[in-house]
Write a protein that holds these residues in place. Structure first.
Motif, short mmCIF file in Angstrom:
data_model
loop_
_atom_site.label_atom_id
_atom_site.label_comp_id
_atom_site.label_asym_id
_atom_site.label_seq_id
_atom_site.Cartn_x
_atom_site.Cartn_y
_atom_site.Cartn_z
N GLU A 1 0.85 -1.18 0.00
CA GLU A 1 0.00 0.00 0.00
C GLU A 1 0.89 1.23 0.00
OE1 GLU A 1 -3.45 0.52 0.18
OE2 GLU A 1 -3.52 -1.58 -0.42
N PRO A 2 0.54 2.26 -0.80
CA PRO A 2 1.35 3.47 -0.75
C PRO A 2 1.28 4.10 0.63
CG PRO A 2 -0.49 3.70 -2.31
CD PRO A 2 -0.55 2.34 -1.71
N THR A 3 2.41 4.54 1.11
CA THR A 3 2.44 5.14 2.43
C THR A 3 2.14 6.62 2.32
OG1 THR A 3 4.80 5.54 2.21
CG2 THR A 3 4.15 3.49 3.30
N GLU A 4 1.61 7.17 3.39
CA GLU A 4 1.34 8.60 3.45
C GLU A 4 2.67 9.34 3.49
OE1 GLU A 4 -1.16 11.85 3.49
OE2 GLU A 4 -1.77 9.75 3.42
N LEU A 5 2.82 10.32 2.63
CA LEU A 5 4.07 11.06 2.57
C LEU A 5 4.06 12.21 3.57
CD1 LEU A 5 4.61 11.26 -1.28
CD2 LEU A 5 5.82 9.81 0.33
N SER A 6 5.10 12.30 4.35
CA SER A 6 5.24 13.43 5.27
C SER A 6 5.76 14.63 4.49
CB SER A 6 6.20 13.08 6.41
OG SER A 6 7.53 13.02 5.91
N ARG A 7 5.71 15.77 5.10
CA ARG A 7 6.24 16.98 4.47
C ARG A 7 7.74 16.81 4.19
NH1 ARG A 7 4.61 22.79 6.47
NH2 ARG A 7 3.92 23.19 4.39
N ASP A 8 8.47 16.18 5.11
CA ASP A 8 9.90 15.92 4.90
C ASP A 8 10.11 15.00 3.69
OD1 ASP A 8 10.71 17.51 6.99
OD2 ASP A 8 10.91 15.85 8.41
N ASP A 9 9.24 13.99 3.54
CA ASP A 9 9.33 13.09 2.38
C ASP A 9 9.12 13.87 1.08
OD1 ASP A 9 9.70 10.87 4.03
OD2 ASP A 9 7.55 10.39 4.08
N VAL A 10 8.12 14.74 1.08
CA VAL A 10 7.83 15.55 -0.11
C VAL A 10 9.04 16.41 -0.46
CG1 VAL A 10 6.42 17.43 -1.03
CG2 VAL A 10 5.33 15.54 0.20
N PHE A 11 9.62 17.08 0.54
CA PHE A 11 10.79 17.92 0.30
C PHE A 11 11.99 17.10 -0.17
CE2 PHE A 11 8.97 21.19 3.40
CZ PHE A 11 8.37 21.90 2.37
N HIS A 12 12.15 15.91 0.39
CA HIS A 12 13.25 15.05 -0.02
C HIS A 12 13.09 14.64 -1.50
CE1 HIS A 12 16.50 12.17 0.12
NE2 HIS A 12 15.68 11.27 -0.38
N ILE A 13 11.88 14.31 -1.87
CA ILE A 13 11.62 13.92 -3.26
C ILE A 13 11.86 15.10 -4.20
CG2 ILE A 13 9.76 13.27 -4.86
CD1 ILE A 13 8.77 11.50 -2.39
N LEU A 14 11.49 16.30 -3.78
CA LEU A 14 11.66 17.49 -4.62
C LEU A 14 13.08 18.05 -4.56
CD1 LEU A 14 8.31 19.32 -3.84
CD2 LEU A 14 8.93 18.07 -5.92
N SER B 1 -0.59 14.42 -6.92
CA SER B 1 -1.22 15.74 -6.71
C SER B 1 -0.69 16.45 -5.46
CB SER B 1 -2.74 15.60 -6.63
OG SER B 1 -3.09 14.80 -5.52
N LEU B 2 -0.07 15.72 -4.54
CA LEU B 2 0.51 16.34 -3.35
C LEU B 2 1.60 17.35 -3.70
CD1 LEU B 2 1.05 13.21 -1.05
CD2 LEU B 2 -0.67 14.99 -0.77
N PHE B 3 2.22 17.18 -4.88
CA PHE B 3 3.36 17.99 -5.26
C PHE B 3 2.98 19.27 -6.00
CE2 PHE B 3 4.81 13.74 -4.57
CZ PHE B 3 5.97 13.92 -3.84
N ALA B 4 1.76 19.36 -6.46
CA ALA B 4 1.33 20.53 -7.25
C ALA B 4 1.56 21.86 -6.52
CB ALA B 4 -0.12 20.38 -7.67
N PRO B 5 1.18 22.00 -5.25
CA PRO B 5 1.38 23.31 -4.60
C PRO B 5 2.85 23.70 -4.48
CG PRO B 5 -0.04 21.90 -3.26
CD PRO B 5 0.48 21.07 -4.39
N TYR B 6 3.73 22.72 -4.38
CA TYR B 6 5.15 23.02 -4.23
C TYR B 6 5.80 23.44 -5.54
CZ TYR B 6 4.48 20.74 0.24
OH TYR B 6 4.02 20.42 1.48
N LEU B 7 5.22 23.04 -6.65
CA LEU B 7 5.79 23.35 -7.95
C LEU B 7 5.16 24.58 -8.59
CD1 LEU B 7 6.14 19.74 -9.33
CD2 LEU B 7 7.90 21.18 -8.32
N GLU B 8 4.07 25.09 -8.02
CA GLU B 8 3.41 26.26 -8.58
C GLU B 8 4.23 27.53 -8.41
OE1 GLU B 8 -0.42 26.38 -6.79
OE2 GLU B 8 -1.16 24.72 -8.00
N THR B 9 5.22 27.53 -7.53
CA THR B 9 6.03 28.72 -7.31
C THR B 9 7.00 28.98 -8.44
OG1 THR B 9 7.69 27.46 -6.11
CG2 THR B 9 5.93 28.47 -4.81
N GLU B 10 7.14 28.04 -9.36
CA GLU B 10 8.08 28.21 -10.47
C GLU B 10 7.43 28.92 -11.65
OE1 GLU B 10 10.05 24.60 -11.48
OE2 GLU B 10 10.68 24.22 -9.44
N THR B 11 6.48 29.81 -11.39
CA THR B 11 5.82 30.57 -12.45
C THR B 11 6.43 31.95 -12.55
OG1 THR B 11 4.15 31.37 -10.90
CG2 THR B 11 3.63 29.34 -12.12
N GLU B 12 6.01 32.70 -13.57
CA GLU B 12 6.48 34.06 -13.76
C GLU B 12 6.02 34.93 -12.60
OE1 GLU B 12 8.42 35.26 -16.29
OE2 GLU B 12 8.62 33.14 -16.80
#
Length: 189
Positions: free
Chosen positions: A24-37, A119-130
């Motif tokens: 089963e996919p595990t719930e990603l913590s904020r630290d996990d999200v940042f590590h992946i990014l 979809s968890l990553f969308a808010p973190y990548l939206e900052t790369e806009t003009e």
């Protein structure tokens, strides 16, 4: 960029029970999200996957990432530019995203399916806009801050060598007032 007609035909479908793991996919913590990014290639791959709908060939992701990394178009990529990114995605980045449950990656077929975790990553990548138009004017104030910093350095140096007969308190007040003025101008303009 999805699967195009110039590639071998055959439908790309979601993974069957046999293609996926029983984990089963595990719930990603904020630290996990940042590590992946943490790496630009994973950020670019995730951004690409967020922009498409459905399954995609791994080669399409590699071409997108390579074009972005080399500031060129997919058509203008060299073989070595493609290969360098392809190998890193194949061996490292996509397996990591698969292990974390962000994608389903069939390595042998070279097909990637986004999962709901993506979809968890969308808010973190939206900052790369003009920058917004209001933020575009901030560069003008950076020049003013640089000028005030330079003027402060000159005043401090002149005072230190005795070329400026002014007390330390008065000098500090002048420098503080200059920075305060630029700050107020940048906030209310």
């Amino acid at each position: 960029m999805t699967i195009t007609d110039d590639r071998p035909t055959g439908s790309v479908t979601a993974p069957s029970i046999d293609d996926s793991t029983d984990e089963e996919p595990t719930e990603l913590s904020r630290d996990d999200v940042f590590h992946i990014l943490q790496t630009q290639r994973r950020r670019d791959a995730i951004a690409y996957l967020l922009s498409i709908d459905g399954a995609v060939e791994m080669r399409d992701i590699a071409e997108y990432v390579a074009a972005k990394e080399n500031d060129t178009t997919i058509d203008d990529l060299t073989s070595s530019q493609r290969q360098r990114v392809y190998i890193a995605l194949y061996q490292s980045h996509l397996p990591k995203l698969d292990k974390e449950g962000i994608i389903d990656y069939n390595k042998s077929r070279g097909i990637v399916w986004p999962t709901d975790q993506l979809s968890l990553f969308a808010p973190y990548l939206e900052t790369e806009t003009e920058p917004e138009p209001a933020d575009a004017d901030r560069g003008e104030y950076n020049v003013y801050y640089a000028a005030v910093t330079a003027l402060s350095a000159v005043l401090l140096s002149a005072s230190a060598i005795g070329a400026l007969a002014i007390s330390g308190v008065a000098l500090g007040t002048i420098i503080t007032a200059l920075f305060l003025l630029v700050t107020i101008l940048s906030q209310y303009s």
